[in-house]
Write an enzyme that holds these catalytic residues in place. Structure first.
Site, PDB file in Angstrom:
ATOM      1  N   THR A  49      22.301 -49.435 -25.180  1.00  0.00           N
ATOM      2  CA  THR A  49      23.258 -50.568 -25.418  1.00  0.00           C
ATOM      3  C   THR A  49      24.389 -50.632 -26.340  1.00  0.00           C
ATOM      4  OG1 THR A  49      22.072 -51.307 -27.115  1.00  0.00           O
ATOM      5  CG2 THR A  49      21.364 -52.404 -24.938  1.00  0.00           C
ATOM      6  N   HIS A  54      42.627 -53.382 -36.699  1.00  0.00           N
ATOM      7  CA  HIS A  54      41.949 -53.865 -37.903  1.00  0.00           C
ATOM      8  C   HIS A  54      41.225 -53.314 -38.749  1.00  0.00           C
ATOM      9  CE1 HIS A  54      43.617 -58.116 -36.332  1.00  0.00           C
ATOM     10  NE2 HIS A  54      44.802 -57.274 -36.140  1.00  0.00           N
ATOM     11  N   CYS A  82      24.303 -45.101 -26.914  1.00  0.00           N
ATOM     12  CA  CYS A  82      23.002 -45.317 -26.709  1.00  0.00           C
ATOM     13  C   CYS A  82      22.812 -46.334 -25.453  1.00  0.00           C
ATOM     14  CB  CYS A  82      22.025 -45.595 -27.997  1.00  0.00           C
ATOM     15  SG  CYS A  82      22.541 -47.451 -28.546  1.00  0.00           S
ATOM     16  N   HIS A  88      44.596 -55.846 -43.639  1.00  0.00           N
ATOM     17  CA  HIS A  88      43.395 -55.095 -43.276  1.00  0.00           C
ATOM     18  C   HIS A  88      42.652 -53.981 -44.188  1.00  0.00           C
ATOM     19  CE1 HIS A  88      44.231 -57.455 -39.654  1.00  0.00           C
ATOM     20  NE2 HIS A  88      45.435 -57.060 -39.677  1.00  0.00           N
ATOM     21  N   ASP A 114      21.761 -40.972 -27.591  1.00  0.00           N
ATOM     22  CA  ASP A 114      20.347 -40.589 -27.218  1.00  0.00           C
ATOM     23  C   ASP A 114      20.437 -40.606 -25.782  1.00  0.00           C
ATOM     24  OD1 ASP A 114      20.594 -43.249 -26.003  1.00  0.00           O
ATOM     25  OD2 ASP A 114      18.992 -44.188 -27.372  1.00  0.00           O
TER      26      ASP A 114
END
Ligand code: RB5
Length: 148
Positions: free
Chosen positions: A67, A98, A65, A133, A8
């Site tokens: 954060t 993982h 974005c 995993h 964004d």
């Protein structure tokens, strides 16, 4: 290898700075936008990149974005996407080893350019370990199917 890139407005600048880094590694970049600092909605770009990955048009994706939080939440709504928001190289490596994350997520207002490139490099250079995993990833897929 082809990587779909999306952001964004809060991640636009960092997304742009990743392009030469990826190209230096001979990675083809599919830029899904956004293309300016004008305000947009991060779910739109999360969906674009997620679909490029799940439809096989890109091998993996990177989303940015402000954060990294909103765009990772949105991307993870698409079945088959394992989007990992990372802030250090240990997390970036683990996201592949993982979690076999097929989308790496970064915060454009959290990381500088060098740190972001370090994280992308750690994720790209790591290898999924499989084994126990894979069993856990299979359980994630089962959850996707159960609540479809
Ligand atoms: C946009 O202002 C901001 O909310 C967005 O980039 C992101 O940080 C959301 O999680």
């Amino acid at each position: 290898m082809k990587i779909a890139l999306g952001s964004d407005h809060g991640g636009y600048s960092l997304k742009q700075s990743l392009v030469p880094f990826l190209q230096q590694r001979d990675i083809e970049v599919a830029d899904a936008g956004t293309n300016s600092e004008a305000s947009v909605d991060y779910p739109d770009f999360a969906e674009r990149v997620a679909l490029l990955v799940t439809q096989g048009e890109a091998d993996a994706g990177i989303l940015v974005c402000g954060t990294g939080i909103g765009i990772s939440i949105a991307a993870n709504k698409v079945p088959g996407i394992r989007a990992a928001l990372v802030t250090d190289t240990f997390m970036a490596r683990m996201a592949k080893e993982h979690n076999n994350a097929n989308v790496l997520v970064l915060g454009g207002r959290v990381l500088d350019e060098q740190k972001a490139c370090d994280l992308v490099g750690a994720w790209l250079d790591a290898t999924f370990e499989g084994g126990r995993h894979q069993g856990r990833l299979d359980k994630i897929t089962e959850i996707e199917i159960k609540y479809r």
